[in-house]
Scaffold this motif. Structure first.
Motif, mmCIF file in Angstrom:
data_model
loop_
_atom_site.group_PDB
_atom_site.id
_atom_site.type_symbol
_atom_site.label_atom_id
_atom_site.label_comp_id
_atom_site.label_asym_id
_atom_site.label_seq_id
_atom_site.Cartn_x
_atom_site.Cartn_y
_atom_site.Cartn_z
ATOM 1 N N LYS A 85 23.041 35.948 -57.635
ATOM 2 C CA LYS A 85 21.767 35.263 -57.828
ATOM 3 C C LYS A 85 21.114 35.865 -59.063
ATOM 4 O O LYS A 85 20.620 36.988 -59.042
ATOM 5 C CB LYS A 85 20.880 35.462 -56.600
ATOM 6 C CG LYS A 85 19.619 34.601 -56.614
ATOM 7 C CD LYS A 85 18.875 34.756 -55.288
ATOM 8 C CE LYS A 85 17.600 33.949 -55.275
ATOM 9 N NZ LYS A 85 17.802 32.503 -55.276
ATOM 10 N N ASN A 87 18.803 34.215 -60.986
ATOM 11 C CA ASN A 87 17.478 33.666 -61.221
ATOM 12 C C ASN A 87 16.856 33.373 -59.858
ATOM 13 O O ASN A 87 17.428 32.631 -59.054
ATOM 14 C CB ASN A 87 17.613 32.376 -62.054
ATOM 15 C CG ASN A 87 16.272 31.763 -62.385
ATOM 16 O OD1 ASN A 87 15.331 31.822 -61.587
ATOM 17 N ND2 ASN A 87 16.186 31.164 -63.557
ATOM 18 N N LYS A 88 15.686 33.942 -59.608
ATOM 19 C CA LYS A 88 15.129 33.826 -58.258
ATOM 20 C C LYS A 88 14.701 32.402 -57.913
ATOM 21 O O LYS A 88 14.492 32.075 -56.754
ATOM 22 C CB LYS A 88 13.961 34.795 -58.075
ATOM 23 C CG LYS A 88 12.739 34.526 -58.910
ATOM 24 C CD LYS A 88 11.686 35.588 -58.596
ATOM 25 C CE LYS A 88 10.474 35.421 -59.499
ATOM 26 N NZ LYS A 88 9.477 36.456 -59.245
ATOM 27 N N TYR A 89 14.604 31.542 -58.934
ATOM 28 C CA TYR A 89 14.202 30.153 -58.680
ATOM 29 C C TYR A 89 15.404 29.236 -58.466
ATOM 30 O O TYR A 89 15.258 28.071 -58.146
ATOM 31 C CB TYR A 89 13.356 29.630 -59.848
ATOM 32 C CG TYR A 89 12.125 30.478 -60.080
ATOM 33 C CD1 TYR A 89 11.064 30.469 -59.167
ATOM 34 C CD2 TYR A 89 12.034 31.311 -61.186
ATOM 35 C CE1 TYR A 89 9.950 31.269 -59.360
ATOM 36 C CE2 TYR A 89 10.922 32.106 -61.394
ATOM 37 C CZ TYR A 89 9.881 32.080 -60.481
ATOM 38 O OH TYR A 89 8.790 32.880 -60.670
ATOM 39 N N LYS A 90 16.583 29.758 -58.699
ATOM 40 C CA LYS A 90 17.777 28.919 -58.562
ATOM 41 C C LYS A 90 18.681 29.429 -57.450
ATOM 42 O O LYS A 90 18.661 30.615 -57.117
ATOM 43 C CB LYS A 90 18.548 28.890 -59.890
ATOM 44 C CG LYS A 90 17.807 28.158 -60.977
ATOM 45 C CD LYS A 90 18.669 27.979 -62.212
ATOM 46 C CE LYS A 90 17.896 27.163 -63.246
ATOM 47 N NZ LYS A 90 18.573 27.146 -64.536
ATOM 48 N N ARG A 91 19.488 28.518 -56.933
ATOM 49 C CA ARG A 91 20.409 28.886 -55.875
ATOM 50 C C ARG A 91 21.467 29.838 -56.395
ATOM 51 O O ARG A 91 21.902 29.729 -57.544
ATOM 52 C CB ARG A 91 21.098 27.621 -55.350
ATOM 53 C CG ARG A 91 20.907 27.400 -53.878
ATOM 54 C CD ARG A 91 21.661 26.163 -53.454
ATOM 55 N NE ARG A 91 22.818 26.517 -52.660
ATOM 56 C CZ ARG A 91 23.644 25.626 -52.158
ATOM 57 N NH1 ARG A 91 23.466 24.360 -52.385
ATOM 58 N NH2 ARG A 91 24.653 26.017 -51.416
ATOM 59 N N GLU A 92 21.911 30.740 -55.552
ATOM 60 C CA GLU A 92 22.973 31.654 -55.957
ATOM 61 C C GLU A 92 24.300 30.902 -56.124
ATOM 62 O O GLU A 92 24.492 29.846 -55.555
ATOM 63 C CB GLU A 92 23.138 32.788 -54.932
ATOM 64 C CG GLU A 92 23.480 32.348 -53.540
ATOM 65 C CD GLU A 92 22.245 32.047 -52.701
ATOM 66 O OE1 GLU A 92 21.147 31.928 -53.278
ATOM 67 O OE2 GLU A 92 22.399 31.896 -51.495
ATOM 68 N N HIS A 195 15.738 39.404 -62.616
ATOM 69 C CA HIS A 195 15.909 39.526 -61.182
ATOM 70 C C HIS A 195 17.379 39.320 -60.890
ATOM 71 O O HIS A 195 17.921 38.238 -61.064
ATOM 72 C CB HIS A 195 15.068 38.471 -60.448
ATOM 73 C CG HIS A 195 15.220 38.555 -58.970
ATOM 74 N ND1 HIS A 195 14.553 39.474 -58.214
ATOM 75 C CD2 HIS A 195 15.981 37.845 -58.115
ATOM 76 C CE1 HIS A 195 14.876 39.319 -56.945
ATOM 77 N NE2 HIS A 195 15.754 38.339 -56.863
#
Ligand SMILES: Cc1cc2nc3c(=O)[nH]c(=O)nc-3n(C[C@H](O)[C@H](O)[C@H](O)COP(=O)(O)OP(=O)(O)OC[C@H]3O[C@@H](n4cnc5c(N)ncnc54)[C@H](O)[C@@H]3O)c2cc1C
Length: 202
Positions: A85, A87-92, A195
């Protein structure tokens, strides 16, 4: 792996600074080719280190130096895949290590143990390995090529000098060449804010 000061060679073809995975692997590869290798490691192994989660690609590198079976038999926790993951805004994003080969799993190692396996293997491959021996200075010739190093035994305080034809700086975060001499190690501002989370499943 004892390292009495009087047994540290005074010259070598390749000097490797640091016995972490980078230094140990390099030492194994070169020694297996019959190249004269001296590895100096500041700590006494096994030593604590962070970075346990291994990717499946490690297996192929281990196979190349005939260390895969020993790793396999050591009993590290098997890891069948990983999720990254970034980017915390995108799905892993998921990676299934065993999708098309059930033997292609990796491991969550205990770094003190896996690093020790690799360091011992370097010695078995023919490298001269000296622990508790810290490189303190590097000498450079007029063409700014590294040619010799001073070391200090961290227990006895004994010091010595070794000449070499080639240098591998595998001192990890210490980065003796880059930090002390070349002054070309720069802080990465992205990794300070990025992140980065890794989820794992077994
Ligand atoms: C928070 C964090 C988490 C991480 N997680 C993972 C992970 O999950 N999976 C993964 O694969 N990687 C992970 N890593 C990265 C991994 O730990 C490193 O990539 C790896 O240890 C680098 O190996 P190396 O051999 O280059 O250096 P190191 O393992 O740091 O080895 C360097 C060695 O050099 C020795 N040394 C230093 N200076 C001298 C000197 N002057 N003379 C002699 N010896 C010296 C040190 O004692 C040390 O043993 C992580 C790193 C961090 C910081």
């Amino acid at each position: 792996m004892a390292s009495p000061p009087d047994t540290v060679p005074t010259s070598t073809t390749v000097l490797i600074i640091g016995g972490g995975p980078g230094g140990s692997y390099t030492a194994s590869v070169l020694a297996r080719e019959g190249i004269n290798v001296l590895l100096l490691e500041a700590e006494k192994f096994p030593r604590y280190h962070i970075g346990e989660s291994q990717l499946a690609s490690l297996r192929h590198f281990l196979r190349f130096i005939d260390l895969e079976t020993e790793f396999e038999n050591h009993g590290f926790t098997k890891k069948l895949g990983a999720a990254f993951k970034l980017n915390k805004y995108k799905r892993e994003g998921y990676t299934d290590f065993v999708f098309d080969d059930p033997r292609n799993y990796s491991w969550n190692t205990v770094r003190s143990e896996s690093d020790y396996l690799m360091l011992c293997h370097a010695e078995k491959c023919g490298a001269t390995v000296m622990q508790e021996t810290r490189v303190t200075e590097i000498e450079w010739d007029q063409a700014l090529r590294p040619v010799a190093a001073t070391w200090k035994n961290t227990q006895s305080g004994h010091m010595g000098h070794v000449k070499f034809d080639y240098l591998v700086d595998a001192s990890g975060r210490a980065g003796i060449c880059a930090v002390k001499y070349l002054k070309n190690r720069h802080y990465n501002p992205i990794s300070r804010t990025l992140h980065f989370g890794i989820l794992e499943w077994m």
